[in-house]
Design a protein around this motif. Structure first.
Motif, PDB file in Angstrom:
ATOM      1  N   VAL A  47       0.855  -0.740  -0.203  1.00  0.00           N
ATOM      2  CA  VAL A  47       0.020  -0.056   0.039  1.00  0.00           C
ATOM      3  C   VAL A  47       1.044   0.826   0.011  1.00  0.00           C
ATOM      4  CG1 VAL A  47      -1.629   1.024   1.470  1.00  0.00           C
ATOM      5  CG2 VAL A  47      -2.096  -1.536   0.976  1.00  0.00           C
ATOM      6  N   MET A  48       1.907   0.792   0.735  1.00  0.00           N
ATOM      7  CA  MET A  48       2.772   2.543   1.072  1.00  0.00           C
ATOM      8  C   MET A  48       3.729   2.370  -0.466  1.00  0.00           C
ATOM      9  SD  MET A  48       3.841   2.689   4.559  1.00  0.00           S
ATOM     10  CE  MET A  48       5.032   3.931   4.605  1.00  0.00           C
ATOM     11  N   PHE A  49       4.338   1.652  -0.463  1.00  0.00           N
ATOM     12  CA  PHE A  49       4.975   1.653  -1.698  1.00  0.00           C
ATOM     13  C   PHE A  49       4.903   1.257  -3.261  1.00  0.00           C
ATOM     14  CE2 PHE A  49       7.273   0.906   1.817  1.00  0.00           C
ATOM     15  CZ  PHE A  49       7.522   2.302   1.942  1.00  0.00           C
ATOM     16  N   ARG A  50       2.814   1.406  -3.501  1.00  0.00           N
ATOM     17  CA  ARG A  50       2.642   0.912  -4.823  1.00  0.00           C
ATOM     18  C   ARG A  50       3.276   1.553  -6.107  1.00  0.00           C
ATOM     19  NH1 ARG A  50      -2.194   2.234  -8.056  1.00  0.00           N
ATOM     20  NH2 ARG A  50      -2.804   3.742  -6.578  1.00  0.00           N
ATOM     21  N   GLU A  51       3.417   2.049  -5.690  1.00  0.00           N
ATOM     22  CA  GLU A  51       3.743   3.249  -7.563  1.00  0.00           C
ATOM     23  C   GLU A  51       4.867   2.713  -7.326  1.00  0.00           C
ATOM     24  OE1 GLU A  51       3.032   7.144  -6.188  1.00  0.00           O
ATOM     25  OE2 GLU A  51       0.832   7.153  -6.144  1.00  0.00           O
ATOM     26  N   VAL A  52       5.677   2.343  -6.360  1.00  0.00           N
ATOM     27  CA  VAL A  52       7.658   2.758  -6.927  1.00  0.00           C
ATOM     28  C   VAL A  52       7.090   0.989  -7.024  1.00  0.00           C
ATOM     29  CG1 VAL A  52       9.272   1.396  -6.100  1.00  0.00           C
ATOM     30  CG2 VAL A  52       8.225   3.726  -5.005  1.00  0.00           C
ATOM     31  N   ILE A  53       6.428   0.212  -7.050  1.00  0.00           N
ATOM     32  CA  ILE A  53       6.326  -0.865  -7.603  1.00  0.00           C
ATOM     33  C   ILE A  53       5.649  -1.098  -8.320  1.00  0.00           C
ATOM     34  CG2 ILE A  53       5.556  -3.333  -7.165  1.00  0.00           C
ATOM     35  CD1 ILE A  53       5.345  -2.676  -3.808  1.00  0.00           C
TER      36      ILE A  53
ATOM     37  N   PHE B  83       5.954   0.991 -10.604  1.00  0.00           N
ATOM     38  CA  PHE B  83       7.160   1.708 -11.576  1.00  0.00           C
ATOM     39  C   PHE B  83       7.948   1.116 -12.045  1.00  0.00           C
ATOM     40  CE2 PHE B  83      11.796   4.014 -11.853  1.00  0.00           C
ATOM     41  CZ  PHE B  83      10.831   4.177 -12.962  1.00  0.00           C
ATOM     42  N   TRP B  84       8.992  -0.437 -10.714  1.00  0.00           N
ATOM     43  CA  TRP B  84       9.396  -1.405 -11.408  1.00  0.00           C
ATOM     44  C   TRP B  84       9.399  -2.221 -12.364  1.00  0.00           C
ATOM     45  CZ3 TRP B  84      14.611  -1.978 -11.127  1.00  0.00           C
ATOM     46  CH2 TRP B  84      15.139  -3.392 -11.243  1.00  0.00           C
ATOM     47  N   ARG B  85       8.225  -2.544 -12.088  1.00  0.00           N
ATOM     48  CA  ARG B  85       7.501  -3.387 -12.660  1.00  0.00           C
ATOM     49  C   ARG B  85       7.054  -2.803 -14.934  1.00  0.00           C
ATOM     50  NH1 ARG B  85       2.463  -5.417  -9.643  1.00  0.00           N
ATOM     51  NH2 ARG B  85       3.284  -6.933  -7.983  1.00  0.00           N
ATOM     52  N   GLN B  86       6.710  -1.506 -14.654  1.00  0.00           N
ATOM     53  CA  GLN B  86       7.011  -1.215 -15.931  1.00  0.00           C
ATOM     54  C   GLN B  86       8.487  -1.032 -16.531  1.00  0.00           C
ATOM     55  OE1 GLN B  86       5.171   2.649 -15.269  1.00  0.00           O
ATOM     56  NE2 GLN B  86       3.147   1.533 -15.320  1.00  0.00           N
TER      57      GLN B  86
ATOM     58  N   ARG C  96      11.194  -2.317 -15.871  1.00  0.00           N
ATOM     59  CA  ARG C  96      11.673  -3.660 -15.949  1.00  0.00           C
ATOM     60  C   ARG C  96      10.608  -4.759 -16.967  1.00  0.00           C
ATOM     61  NH1 ARG C  96       9.803  -9.338 -12.365  1.00  0.00           N
ATOM     62  NH2 ARG C  96       7.639  -8.131 -14.097  1.00  0.00           N
ATOM     63  N   PHE C  97       9.581  -4.234 -17.686  1.00  0.00           N
ATOM     64  CA  PHE C  97       9.099  -4.477 -19.106  1.00  0.00           C
ATOM     65  C   PHE C  97       9.572  -3.468 -20.263  1.00  0.00           C
ATOM     66  CE2 PHE C  97       5.924  -3.996 -22.401  1.00  0.00           C
ATOM     67  CZ  PHE C  97       5.762  -5.256 -22.614  1.00  0.00           C
ATOM     68  N   ALA C  98      10.562  -2.941 -20.438  1.00  0.00           N
ATOM     69  CA  ALA C  98      10.606  -2.145 -21.307  1.00  0.00           C
ATOM     70  C   ALA C  98      11.965  -2.398 -21.457  1.00  0.00           C
ATOM     71  CB  ALA C  98      10.708   0.073 -20.357  1.00  0.00           C
ATOM     72  N   TRP C  99      12.893  -3.180 -20.018  1.00  0.00           N
ATOM     73  CA  TRP C  99      14.289  -3.508 -21.080  1.00  0.00           C
ATOM     74  C   TRP C  99      13.840  -4.961 -21.429  1.00  0.00           C
ATOM     75  CZ3 TRP C  99      17.103  -2.494 -14.830  1.00  0.00           C
ATOM     76  CH2 TRP C  99      16.912  -1.150 -15.322  1.00  0.00           C
ATOM     77  N   PHE C 100      12.739  -5.817 -21.228  1.00  0.00           N
ATOM     78  CA  PHE C 100      12.767  -6.746 -21.589  1.00  0.00           C
ATOM     79  C   PHE C 100      11.942  -6.776 -23.279  1.00  0.00           C
ATOM     80  CE2 PHE C 100      14.530  -7.577 -17.293  1.00  0.00           C
ATOM     81  CZ  PHE C 100      15.973  -8.157 -17.545  1.00  0.00           C
TER      82      PHE C 100
END
Length: 180
Positions: free
Chosen positions: A163-169, A171-174, A176-180
């Motif tokens: 809940v606290m870090f949802r936006e960071v998580i 962002f990281w998923r996006q 990571r998706f852009a790299w692979f």
């Protein structure tokens, strides 16, 4: 020669009558007739629709029936839509919605989510999806169509860290998706 001119003018008159009939049919096909009596609810619809292309499924205007029950119209951001649809498919019950009317911020109210539109639309530069919830208990304030409401849809439980870090998580998923 006068007979030729008369025949030409007669043919031209017939052609103009046929064009007029065709234009009248086209104008009649552009008219929208509501299936019930009510009030058109769309802020500045003339300006909003002027010279803009319309997509299939796009909401153009809304008619509020004169004797209808009040409903809450919620704009769900596109990036939060997956949480709502997942919670909706995982639960057999309707999703609870807690809302606060801006003109009466001292009390919150609850209802349930009744429908979610299939189409995503652009609203004030953001991609949003519309959802509605019927108001079973009306706030004791004078409601008007278009009243501002802040709503939260209960999509289940999550860890405090998520809940606290949802936006960071996300962002990281996006990223990571852009790299692979």
């Amino acid at each position: 020669p006068s007979e030729i001119i008369a025949a030409f003018l007669f043919a031209q008159l017939q052609n103009l009558k046929e064009q007029k009939t065709l234009v009248e049919k086209q104008l009649a096909s552009l008219a929208i007739t509501a299936p019930f009596a009510g009030t058109v609810f769309r802020r500045d619809s003339q300006q909003e629709l002027m010279s803009r292309p319309v997509q299939r499924g796009q909401l153009l205007l809304e008619i509020v029936p004169d004797n209808s029950a009040w409903q809450l119209e919620i704009s769900i951001p596109d990036d939060s839509m997956s949480y709502v649809t997942t919670a909706r498919h995982d639960s057999t019950d309707l999703l609870p919605v807690r809302y606060v009317v801006r003109s009466a911020p001292d009390r919150d109210w609850t209802t349930t989510l009744t429908s979610i539109d299939n189409a995503v639309e652009t609203h004030e530069g953001l991609m949003t999806c519309r959802a509605t919830a019927l108001l079973t208990a009306l706030p004791q304030t004078k409601l008007r169509p278009g009243t501002t409401v802040t709503a939260r849809i209960a999509c289940g439980r999550s860890t405090l860290a998520f809940v606290m870090f949802r936006e960071v998580i996300e962002f990281w998923r996006q990223l990571r998706f852009a790299w692979f």
